[in-house]
Design a protein around this motif. Structure first.
Motif, PDB file in Angstrom:
ATOM      1  N   GLY A 167      30.175  88.102  10.575  1.00  0.00           N
ATOM      2  CA  GLY A 167      29.744  88.139  11.971  1.00  0.00           C
ATOM      3  C   GLY A 167      29.002  86.882  12.371  1.00  0.00           C
ATOM      4  O   GLY A 167      29.264  86.295  13.425  1.00  0.00           O
ATOM      5  N   ALA A 168      28.070  86.439  11.508  1.00  0.00           N
ATOM      6  CA  ALA A 168      27.310  85.221  11.805  1.00  0.00           C
ATOM      7  C   ALA A 168      28.210  83.996  11.754  1.00  0.00           C
ATOM      8  O   ALA A 168      28.075  83.075  12.571  1.00  0.00           O
ATOM      9  CB  ALA A 168      26.154  85.081  10.808  1.00  0.00           C
ATOM     10  N   TRP A 169      29.130  83.965  10.802  1.00  0.00           N
ATOM     11  CA  TRP A 169      30.072  82.842  10.687  1.00  0.00           C
ATOM     12  C   TRP A 169      30.868  82.679  11.971  1.00  0.00           C
ATOM     13  O   TRP A 169      31.067  81.561  12.467  1.00  0.00           O
ATOM     14  CB  TRP A 169      30.994  83.101   9.503  1.00  0.00           C
ATOM     15  N   ARG A 170      31.303  83.769  12.543  1.00  0.00           N
ATOM     16  CA  ARG A 170      32.108  83.716  13.770  1.00  0.00           C
ATOM     17  C   ARG A 170      31.266  83.322  14.994  1.00  0.00           C
ATOM     18  O   ARG A 170      31.736  82.607  15.871  1.00  0.00           O
ATOM     19  CB  ARG A 170      32.764  85.073  14.014  1.00  0.00           C
ATOM     20  N   PRO A 197      35.629  79.167  15.193  1.00  0.00           N
ATOM     21  CA  PRO A 197      36.709  79.048  14.199  1.00  0.00           C
ATOM     22  C   PRO A 197      38.073  78.981  14.862  1.00  0.00           C
ATOM     23  O   PRO A 197      38.339  79.673  15.855  1.00  0.00           O
ATOM     24  CB  PRO A 197      36.556  80.329  13.371  1.00  0.00           C
ATOM     25  N   SER A 198      38.913  78.154  14.331  1.00  0.00           N
ATOM     26  CA  SER A 198      40.290  78.076  14.819  1.00  0.00           C
ATOM     27  C   SER A 198      41.073  79.272  14.290  1.00  0.00           C
ATOM     28  O   SER A 198      40.620  80.004  13.417  1.00  0.00           O
ATOM     29  CB  SER A 198      40.951  76.781  14.331  1.00  0.00           C
ATOM     30  N   PHE A 199      42.261  79.469  14.841  1.00  0.00           N
ATOM     31  CA  PHE A 199      43.124  80.544  14.351  1.00  0.00           C
ATOM     32  C   PHE A 199      43.412  80.355  12.867  1.00  0.00           C
ATOM     33  O   PHE A 199      43.416  81.316  12.099  1.00  0.00           O
ATOM     34  CB  PHE A 199      44.427  80.566  15.152  1.00  0.00           C
ATOM     35  N   GLN A 200      43.596  79.109  12.441  1.00  0.00           N
ATOM     36  CA  GLN A 200      43.852  78.828  11.031  1.00  0.00           C
ATOM     37  C   GLN A 200      42.636  79.164  10.173  1.00  0.00           C
ATOM     38  O   GLN A 200      42.769  79.692   9.067  1.00  0.00           O
ATOM     39  CB  GLN A 200      44.231  77.362  10.838  1.00  0.00           C
ATOM     40  N   ASP A 201      41.432  78.858  10.684  1.00  0.00           N
ATOM     41  CA  ASP A 201      40.205  79.203   9.957  1.00  0.00           C
ATOM     42  C   ASP A 201      40.120  80.706   9.731  1.00  0.00           C
ATOM     43  O   ASP A 201      39.786  81.178   8.633  1.00  0.00           O
ATOM     44  CB  ASP A 201      38.968  78.748  10.731  1.00  0.00           C
ATOM     45  N   ILE A 202      40.405  81.471  10.797  1.00  0.00           N
ATOM     46  CA  ILE A 202      40.325  82.932  10.709  1.00  0.00           C
ATOM     47  C   ILE A 202      41.358  83.465   9.718  1.00  0.00           C
ATOM     48  O   ILE A 202      41.058  84.319   8.880  1.00  0.00           O
ATOM     49  CB  ILE A 202      40.523  83.555  12.101  1.00  0.00           C
ATOM     50  N   CYS A 203      42.572  82.959   9.793  1.00  0.00           N
ATOM     51  CA  CYS A 203      43.616  83.398   8.862  1.00  0.00           C
ATOM     52  C   CYS A 203      43.236  83.063   7.419  1.00  0.00           C
ATOM     53  O   CYS A 203      43.497  83.857   6.505  1.00  0.00           O
ATOM     54  CB  CYS A 203      44.947  82.747   9.215  1.00  0.00           C
TER      55      CYS A 203
END
Length: 208
Positions: free
Chosen positions: A132-135, A140-146
């Motif tokens: 939660g804190a990271w987000r 974050p990009s879509f690639q970061d999230i994936c």
């Protein structure tokens, strides 16, 4: 039970002042998580830990349970589920399993007895941010999230497919840590169970 304070101590009956609480990290349904340090006999603090303080009234699962019986039940369950933490971490890279589980006096000032009893789960401290804190502290990009979710999925799959599979039962943003180097760690094995072992359990909804 007295409200824990920074610099209060916790520990088992043989070393009641072993861990010094430094700051509360978060409060969850089962208790509080504190950043703590172990205290040597010469008074110097060294290794860093995440100490989860579990309160019996959060753990009562049957109407005929007392607070003491609930604490003992959960203590036995945790010790039974995590009797091989080193092997678990070897089998599943990316998890941070507890180092020790113990019953002890409630948090207390150094050298004083605690008021009441509670259950503690001690794990190595992990530097980084929970999911939660990271987000919320970056974009974050879509690639970061994936990338993060892919690493988390690998960890969960490995838990389920080891020789003695386990179910975490509390995979939530609070329990997924992203380290500064981008590695992902799954923490908080308080409610871990082998499959098909719980006759009855408390269901807790965590949104988000």
């Amino acid at each position: 039970m007295e409200e824990p304070q920074p610099r209060y101590r916790v520990g088992g009956d043989d070393a009641p002042d072993l861990y010094e609480l430094r700051r509360r990290v978060r409060t969850s349904g089962e208790g509080d998580v504190w950043h703590a340090a172990s205290v040597r006999q010469d008074g110097i603090t060294d290794n860093l830990w995440a100490v989860t303080i579990l309160h019996a009234h959060h753990l009562v699962t049957a109407y005929d349970q007392t607070l003491d019986s609930a604490l003992k039940l959960w203590h036995d369950r945790l010790r039974g589920s995590l009797h091989e933490p080193a092997q678990l971490q070897e089998d599943v890279p990316g998890i941070v399993s507890p180092t020790v589980v113990f019953l002890g006096d409630a948090p207390h000032p150094p050298g004083e007895p605690g008021k009441g009893r509670t259950l503690y789960v001690v794990s190595p401290w992990i530097e980084g941010s929970d999911l939660g804190a990271w987000r919320s502290t970056r974009e974050p990009s879509f690639q970061d999230i994936c990338d993060v979710l892919g690493k988390l999925a690998v960890i969960i799959d490995a838990l389920a497919h080891r020789a003695h599979p386990l179910i975490h039962r509390d995979v939530s943003p609070d329990n997924v840590m992203v380290r500064p180097d981008g590695q992902v760690r799954l923490i908080d094995f308080t409610f871990v169970r082998p499959p098909n072992t719980a006759a009855g359990t408390v269901v807790v909804l965590k949104r988000g």
